[in-house]
Design a protein around this motif. Structure first.
Motif, PDB file in Angstrom:
ATOM      1  N   VAL A 205     -22.113 -17.403  -0.689  1.00 48.52           N
ATOM      2  CA  VAL A 205     -21.000 -18.286  -1.471  1.00 48.52           C
ATOM      3  C   VAL A 205     -20.116 -17.126  -1.970  1.00 48.52           C
ATOM      4  CG1 VAL A 205     -22.038 -20.143  -1.922  1.00 48.52           C
ATOM      5  CG2 VAL A 205     -22.258 -18.387  -3.809  1.00 48.52           C
ATOM      6  N   LEU A 206     -18.835 -16.787  -1.843  1.00 52.92           N
ATOM      7  CA  LEU A 206     -17.844 -16.178  -2.460  1.00 52.92           C
ATOM      8  C   LEU A 206     -17.315 -16.820  -3.592  1.00 52.92           C
ATOM      9  CD1 LEU A 206     -15.761 -15.031   0.765  1.00 52.92           C
ATOM     10  CD2 LEU A 206     -17.525 -13.690  -0.402  1.00 52.92           C
ATOM     11  N   GLN A 207     -17.393 -15.691  -4.723  1.00 55.22           N
ATOM     12  CA  GLN A 207     -17.106 -16.035  -6.129  1.00 55.22           C
ATOM     13  C   GLN A 207     -16.027 -15.307  -6.716  1.00 55.22           C
ATOM     14  OE1 GLN A 207     -20.919 -16.249  -8.146  1.00 55.22           O
ATOM     15  NE2 GLN A 207     -21.218 -18.251  -7.654  1.00 55.22           N
ATOM     16  N   TRP A 208     -15.143 -15.792  -7.489  1.00 52.16           N
ATOM     17  CA  TRP A 208     -14.081 -15.007  -8.167  1.00 52.16           C
ATOM     18  C   TRP A 208     -14.173 -15.348  -9.536  1.00 52.16           C
ATOM     19  CZ3 TRP A 208      -9.465 -17.345 -10.536  1.00 52.16           C
ATOM     20  CH2 TRP A 208      -8.573 -16.500 -11.171  1.00 52.16           C
ATOM     21  N   ASN A 209     -14.530 -14.434 -10.526  1.00 50.24           N
ATOM     22  CA  ASN A 209     -14.930 -14.556 -11.994  1.00 50.24           C
ATOM     23  C   ASN A 209     -16.083 -15.562 -12.171  1.00 50.24           C
ATOM     24  OD1 ASN A 209     -13.040 -12.652 -13.038  1.00 50.24           O
ATOM     25  ND2 ASN A 209     -11.351 -13.952 -12.517  1.00 50.24           N
ATOM     26  N   GLY A 210     -16.884 -15.677 -11.447  1.00 54.11           N
ATOM     27  CA  GLY A 210     -17.953 -16.485 -11.490  1.00 54.11           C
ATOM     28  C   GLY A 210     -17.717 -17.930 -10.778  1.00 54.11           C
ATOM     29  N   MET A 211     -16.396 -18.386 -10.353  1.00 61.68           N
ATOM     30  CA  MET A 211     -16.315 -19.545  -9.668  1.00 61.68           C
ATOM     31  C   MET A 211     -16.428 -19.253  -8.271  1.00 61.68           C
ATOM     32  SD  MET A 211     -13.057 -20.958 -12.274  1.00 61.68           S
ATOM     33  CE  MET A 211     -12.242 -19.000 -12.374  1.00 61.68           C
ATOM     34  N   THR A 212     -16.893 -20.292  -7.467  1.00 60.28           N
ATOM     35  CA  THR A 212     -16.937 -20.314  -6.085  1.00 60.28           C
ATOM     36  C   THR A 212     -15.667 -20.657  -5.451  1.00 60.28           C
ATOM     37  OG1 THR A 212     -19.411 -20.898  -6.270  1.00 60.28           O
ATOM     38  CG2 THR A 212     -18.293 -21.389  -4.065  1.00 60.28           C
ATOM     39  N   TYR A 213     -15.036 -19.818  -4.451  1.00 61.44           N
ATOM     40  CA  TYR A 213     -14.082 -20.413  -3.667  1.00 61.44           C
ATOM     41  C   TYR A 213     -14.294 -20.326  -2.031  1.00 61.44           C
ATOM     42  CZ  TYR A 213     -13.544 -15.271  -2.683  1.00 61.44           C
ATOM     43  OH  TYR A 213     -13.733 -13.986  -2.275  1.00 61.44           O
TER      44      TYR A 213
ATOM     45  N   ASN B   2      -9.699  -7.242  -2.789  1.00 61.84           N
ATOM     46  CA  ASN B   2      -8.774  -8.498  -2.610  1.00 61.84           C
ATOM     47  C   ASN B   2      -9.340  -9.862  -2.459  1.00 61.84           C
ATOM     48  OD1 ASN B   2      -9.827  -7.863  -0.226  1.00 61.84           O
ATOM     49  ND2 ASN B   2      -8.103  -7.370   0.826  1.00 61.84           N
ATOM     50  N   GLY B   3     -10.775  -9.961  -2.481  1.00 63.64           N
ATOM     51  CA  GLY B   3     -11.260 -11.206  -2.259  1.00 63.64           C
ATOM     52  C   GLY B   3     -11.721 -11.553  -0.657  1.00 63.64           C
ATOM     53  N   LYS B   4     -11.276 -10.653   0.328  1.00 66.98           N
ATOM     54  CA  LYS B   4     -11.594 -11.021   1.572  1.00 66.98           C
ATOM     55  C   LYS B   4     -13.057 -10.341   1.870  1.00 66.98           C
ATOM     56  CE  LYS B   4      -6.932 -10.728   2.976  1.00 66.98           C
ATOM     57  NZ  LYS B   4      -5.582  -9.871   3.742  1.00 66.98           N
ATOM     58  N   PHE B   5     -13.839 -11.136   2.666  1.00 72.98           N
ATOM     59  CA  PHE B   5     -15.225 -10.753   3.095  1.00 72.98           C
ATOM     60  C   PHE B   5     -14.931 -10.700   4.591  1.00 72.98           C
ATOM     61  CE2 PHE B   5     -19.421 -11.778   4.758  1.00 72.98           C
ATOM     62  CZ  PHE B   5     -20.029 -10.607   4.187  1.00 72.98           C
ATOM     63  N   THR B   6     -15.183  -9.357   5.123  1.00 73.43           N
ATOM     64  CA  THR B   6     -14.800  -9.339   6.491  1.00 73.43           C
ATOM     65  C   THR B   6     -15.741  -8.598   7.160  1.00 73.43           C
ATOM     66  OG1 THR B   6     -13.913  -7.048   5.887  1.00 73.43           O
ATOM     67  CG2 THR B   6     -12.237  -8.737   6.206  1.00 73.43           C
ATOM     68  N   VAL B   7     -16.063  -8.651   8.628  1.00 70.04           N
ATOM     69  CA  VAL B   7     -16.982  -7.992   9.403  1.00 70.04           C
ATOM     70  C   VAL B   7     -15.890  -7.194  10.404  1.00 70.04           C
ATOM     71  CG1 VAL B   7     -18.668  -8.080  11.198  1.00 70.04           C
ATOM     72  CG2 VAL B   7     -18.551  -9.730   9.366  1.00 70.04           C
ATOM     73  N   SER B   8     -16.224  -5.937  10.624  1.00 63.72           N
ATOM     74  CA  SER B   8     -15.576  -5.110  11.445  1.00 63.72           C
ATOM     75  C   SER B   8     -16.456  -4.184  12.266  1.00 63.72           C
ATOM     76  CB  SER B   8     -14.790  -4.099  10.441  1.00 63.72           C
ATOM     77  OG  SER B   8     -13.904  -4.966   9.664  1.00 63.72           O
ATOM     78  N   SER B   9     -16.020  -3.924  13.349  1.00 63.06           N
ATOM     79  CA  SER B   9     -16.663  -3.112  14.254  1.00 63.06           C
ATOM     80  C   SER B   9     -15.705  -1.753  14.693  1.00 63.06           C
ATOM     81  CB  SER B   9     -17.044  -3.823  15.749  1.00 63.06           C
ATOM     82  OG  SER B   9     -15.872  -4.087  16.352  1.00 63.06           O
ATOM     83  N   PHE B  10     -16.445  -0.611  15.013  1.00 60.01           N
ATOM     84  CA  PHE B  10     -15.797   0.497  15.303  1.00 60.01           C
ATOM     85  C   PHE B  10     -15.644   0.556  16.856  1.00 60.01           C
ATOM     86  CE2 PHE B  10     -15.600   5.199  15.801  1.00 60.01           C
ATOM     87  CZ  PHE B  10     -14.345   5.471  14.946  1.00 60.01           C
TER      88      PHE B  10
ATOM     89  N   ARG C 242     -17.269 -11.450  -5.868  1.00 63.42           N
ATOM     90  CA  ARG C 242     -18.950 -11.484  -5.879  1.00 63.42           C
ATOM     91  C   ARG C 242     -19.345 -12.375  -4.375  1.00 63.42           C
ATOM     92  NH1 ARG C 242     -23.812 -13.907  -9.661  1.00 63.42           N
ATOM     93  NH2 ARG C 242     -25.309 -12.621  -8.903  1.00 63.42           N
ATOM     94  N   LEU C 243     -20.047 -11.544  -3.698  1.00 59.18           N
ATOM     95  CA  LEU C 243     -21.036 -12.661  -2.687  1.00 59.18           C
ATOM     96  C   LEU C 243     -22.376 -12.675  -3.033  1.00 59.18           C
ATOM     97  CD1 LEU C 243     -20.938 -13.562   0.311  1.00 59.18           C
ATOM     98  CD2 LEU C 243     -21.948 -11.217   1.067  1.00 59.18           C
ATOM     99  N   LEU C 244     -22.622 -13.846  -3.050  1.00 61.54           N
ATOM    100  CA  LEU C 244     -23.909 -14.133  -3.478  1.00 61.54           C
ATOM    101  C   LEU C 244     -24.839 -15.147  -2.414  1.00 61.54           C
ATOM    102  CD1 LEU C 244     -25.983 -14.538  -5.897  1.00 61.54           C
ATOM    103  CD2 LEU C 244     -25.035 -16.711  -6.157  1.00 61.54           C
ATOM    104  N   VAL C 245     -25.811 -14.556  -1.811  1.00 57.18           N
ATOM    105  CA  VAL C 245     -26.718 -15.145  -0.785  1.00 57.18           C
ATOM    106  C   VAL C 245     -27.755 -16.032  -1.577  1.00 57.18           C
ATOM    107  CG1 VAL C 245     -28.334 -14.408   1.114  1.00 57.18           C
ATOM    108  CG2 VAL C 245     -26.423 -12.812   0.450  1.00 57.18           C
ATOM    109  N   THR C 246     -27.756 -17.039  -1.083  1.00 56.62           N
ATOM    110  CA  THR C 246     -28.690 -17.935  -1.784  1.00 56.62           C
ATOM    111  C   THR C 246     -29.928 -18.565  -0.657  1.00 56.62           C
ATOM    112  OG1 THR C 246     -27.446 -20.013  -0.968  1.00 56.62           O
ATOM    113  CG2 THR C 246     -26.768 -19.164  -3.050  1.00 56.62           C
TER     114      THR C 246
END
Length: 843
Positions: free
Chosen positions: A181-189, A250-258, A172-176
């Protein structure tokens, strides 16, 4: 297909000829399936610039023929939004466009997905050039947009608001307000601010995240103030017509361009794959060359990650009602070493169980908590970090940000009591306090001396780390271990310290359902509010401390900060930050106070909504406040008159902490009369929507500047003669608000003391939002996240359903009768009637 075709015929929906691809718009009635549009690969609508298409198609990454209703970037075949991503349909199942919205049904004619209730009938379905799927009414007013319901992809011109769900699988990505923050099963990583290219540009709270060719941005509420950004190299996306951010399963947050015909990844968070919690599975070791292996004594088992080679040892699962364990279980806790110089994703984001402790007691703390599944022990500092709830991958310390080297140990369970655990665990074995003390008389004294030394050191440090208890009884060591096992406890104060700070509790500044509140001054001259807890449902010191630890780790700009606590005998206190303007009821309802201007009221309304939105969906533990009222909204103004008004909610942490699964089970009557949702009174399930109702009541009081129920004196005589007998006039403001809403006479609801100093469109917006919050059925009420957006103007204010508000017509009269006859209402009502200086407006 036969079922769908029959439904189409019965409903009169139009099935276009195969292969026809719409560009401008689609009107009700319309039906589509993959089979119908197979010549277009399931696509039936494209944007005017042909950059995006809406289709019912098979995900190319899946082998099974499972179909989804998606919006796709045509050139790159990138899926940017999916309606039914958790419930695929067959190639013959259908999408229906009707005047009430979009509906996806399966082969059995069951509704799989649908748009929510809309304010007016649908006239068109359009896909715009940015990839936003929009339902419009006859006046081209947007009724629903896919951009408002993001899934796992954020594209240019789309906003991801604070608190809105953005997830993929377990991630999950959570904007505060100040980070993402990036979270896995509710835990920030990972936090966005940890990236080398990130920097803060403003101290203002953020409202949403967006992405473009130059970077990731957190913008303020005006849509132009950059609060935070992660910059990208100008060459990364130069000339690109499509830039997007994506959270992968897979837990990766990426930015891509075409670029042309190629997708180029220009940012990945975290940058190191080994920091992704499940990159190598359970207990998998991610090495510096990004290869995965199992630690010594473990082997890889398909779908289970790494498990002990010895089958007599098993890995426990995190505790719940059915598998919590204690002294009565036949299982024996032991610890298997998983490596030296290892690291774990959660260390940067959680407090240790304890500091300056040996490995044996570190493991003991973990053994006494069934949510603790392992520990990482700092060899130089003696810090003891837990591995909680879910066990992810470990990685080499070469990737760590600090200089500390940790040794990792994983908890295992054995059915045999005669197993020699020392050969399996190194230093790990089954511990108990009694066993430690009785190892030898000298060993027992040494252990007690160590604990006393730790306590003395903590006292010299000035209340840092975990809670401290006095060693005054034979159970004191066990009590210390119990409290040390609670991570994240704030500062623990002694009773004498608080008595001194509050002048022996002689400076009372308020009171509430949980006890009196006193003003205090600490030795460092900081001013605090000390709240005495006298009516708390939590029993037992450890339960109390567990909740305090959770409260202490909840941080939001619109929530009162917990600075510490006191727990001695039956005395329980919370030490909170001091708010110098007091509570909203005193500022707004006191006739001697200056009138709150409209700008301040807007700030109070939005700040309170943000606080509740964070409690409901922004923090790790979902919290329902249960007592939203002006008395729990506190205000602060700095010494500098130019400083903005601070708005903060209080008493949120004392309310019952519940999980989403438990939220509909809470039916105990709490809260304050006048703000309670109907479901409280009917013993129905309580949810976060109960807070929404209470907030709606408060919002109306903010508009009017007085209590929602008032009793005023009205003379019977037209000449106002002293001989005219006075009579009571009861006013239930929510009902008046409903009536004025029906007549579109919103400005008549404004506090007359403002003398019209407010924008009519803003008054209308607040009244409409309040009435939406007051709808009788909880599912019709908006979420607090959407309330924030409506108040800020980024989302159109909703139109409440009149039939869902008709209960106010009798709800108000029943409440009025209860207040005027109850001793909980205005005590001494007859005395107020005889005194013309008291119009009974503050009941």
């Amino acid at each position: 297909m036969a079922m769908f075709a029959a439904l189409v015929l019965l409903s009169g929906l139009v099935v276009p000829s195969s292969g026809h691809l719409y560009t401008d718009s689609i009107r009700p009635s319309f039906a589509a399936s993959y089979t119908i549009f197979i010549d277009n690969g399931g696509a039936f609508l494209q944007s005017p610039n042909a950059a995006f298409r809406a289709a019912i198609s098979n995900n190319p990454n899946q082998q099974l023929p499972q179909f989804y209703f998606s919006v796709i970037h045509s050139s790159s075949d990138t899926i940017i939004w999916t309606a039914n991503r958790d419930e695929p349909i067959s190639d013959s199942a259908g999408l229906l466009l009707t005047p009430t919205g979009l509906v996806i049904t399966d082969d059995m004619d069951r509704t799989i997905w649908s748009t929510p209730s809309l304010e007016s009938p649908v006239a068109f379905l359009q896909l715009d050039d940015s990839g936003n799927l929009v339902l419009l009414d006859r006046g081209n007013v947007s009724l629903w947009e896919s951009f408002d319901y993001p899934t796992d992809t954020l594209v240019m011109k789309q906003r991801l608001p604070v608190g809105v769900d953005f997830s993929a699988g377990e991630y999950r990505l959570l904007v505060t307000a100040f980070d993402a923050v990036l979270q896995w099963n509710g835990m920030t990583y990972w936090r966005l601010s940890m990236d080398d290219r990130a920097f803060v540009d403003s101290n203002a709270p953020a409202a949403f995240m967006s992405v473009n060719g130059s970077g990731l941005y957190l913008f303020g509420h005006n849509g132009s103030t950059v609060v935070f950004m992660v910059t990208l190299s100008p060459v990364d996306a130069t000339g690109s017509d499509f830039v997007f951010a994506k959270l992968g399963s897979n837990g990766k947050f990426t930015v891509s361009s075409f670029h042309g015909k190629e997708l180029v990844q220009i940012l990945q968070l975290p940058a190191e794959d080994c920091r992704i919690p499940s990159i190598c599975g359970t207990i998998g070791l991610c090495d510096r060359d990004k290869t995965c292996s199992c630690p010594s004594g473990f082997h890889n088992r398909i779908d289970d990650g790494c498990v002990p080679i010895d089958p007599s040892f098993t890995l426990p699962k995190a505790c719940n009602a059915s598998n919590s364990y204690g002294d009565k279980t036949s299982d024996h806790v032991s610890y298997m070493k998983i490596g030296d110089a290892v690291d774990y994703f959660s260390i940067d984001f959680v407090e240790p169980l304890s500091r300056q402790i040996d490995i044996s007691n570190c493991q003991l703390l973990c053994s006494q908590n069934c949510s603790c599944l392992g520990v990482l022990y700092g060899n130089s500092s003696g810090s003891c970090y837990p591995i909680r709830n879910n066990v992810g991958s470990i990685f080499s310390s070469i990737f760590g940000l600090g200089q500390e080297y940790f040794s990792g140990y994983i908890k295992t369970m054995s059915q045999s009591s005669n197993v020699d655990l020392s050969s399996k665990t190194g230093v790990g074995r089954k511990f108990s306090v009694t066993g430690l003390v009785l190892l030898s008389s000298s060993g027992g004294f040494v252990l007690i001396a160590i604990v006393v030394g730790i306590l003395w050191w903590r006292r010299r440090k000035g209340h840092s780390g975990a809670a401290v208890v006095r060693l005054g009884s034979k159970n004191s060591f066990s009590a210390e271990i119990d409290l040390l096992s609670i991570a994240g406890l704030p500062v623990k104060f002694e009773y004498e310290e608080l008595a001194t700070a509050t002048d022996n509790f002689g400076m009372q500044i308020g009171s509430g359902g949980f006890g009196a509140v006193y003003k205090g001054v600490l030795p460092n001259e900081s001013v605090v509010a000390v709240k005495k807890i006298t009516n708390l449902g939590v029993q037992g010191k450890k339960d109390f401390c567990t909740e305090i630890a959770i409260i202490g780790n909840i941080h939001h700009v619109n929530l009162v900060k917990l600075k510490g606590f006191c727990l001695e005998g039956k005395q329980r206190f919370l030490v909170l930050e001091y708010m110098n303007k007091g509570s909203l009821d005193r500022v707004m309802f006191d006739s001697e106070s200056s009138v709150l201007e409209w700008k301040e009221r807007l700030e109070i309304a939005i700040g309170t909504a943000r606080a509740l939105a964070y409690l409901h969906s922004g923090c790790q533990h979902k919290i329902i406040h249960c007592d939203v009222k002006p008395e729990n909204i506190l205000l602060h103004v700095g010494e500098n008159l130019n400083q903005n008004l601070q708005v903060k909610m209080s008493d949120f942490g004392i309310s019952k902490l519940i999980s989403p699964e438990q939220s509909n089970l809470l039916t105990t009557l709490r809260g304050t009369r006048g703000y309670l949702a109907p479901e409280w009174l009917t013993s129905s399930g309580i949810s976060d929507k109960s807070d929404v109702f209470s907030y709606g009541m408060v919002l109306l009081e903010i508009v009017r500047g007085r209590r929602n129920f008032t009793i005023q004196l009205q003379s019977n005589g037209s000449d106002h003669s002293p001989l005219s007998a006075p009579k009571l006039q009861r006013l239930y403001f929510p009902l008046l608000a409903l009536e004025m809403h029906e007549q579109k006479r919103y400005m008549e609801l404004l506090d007359p003391r403002l003398e019209g100093r407010a924008k009519s469109e803003e008054v209308e917006r607040l009244v409409r939002v309040a009435l939406c919050c007051l709808q009788m059925e909880p599912f019709r009420r908006p979420t607090m996240s959407n309330v924030v957006r409506m108040l800020e103007g980024s989302l159109p204010a909703g139109w409440p359903r009149i039939e869902s508000l008709n209960f106010l017509r009798y709800y108000g009269s029943s409440y009025a009768e209860a207040v005027t006859t109850s001793t909980d209402g205005c005590n001494g009502l007859s005395e107020f009637i005889l005194d013309s200086d008291h119009p009974l407006d503050n009941c």
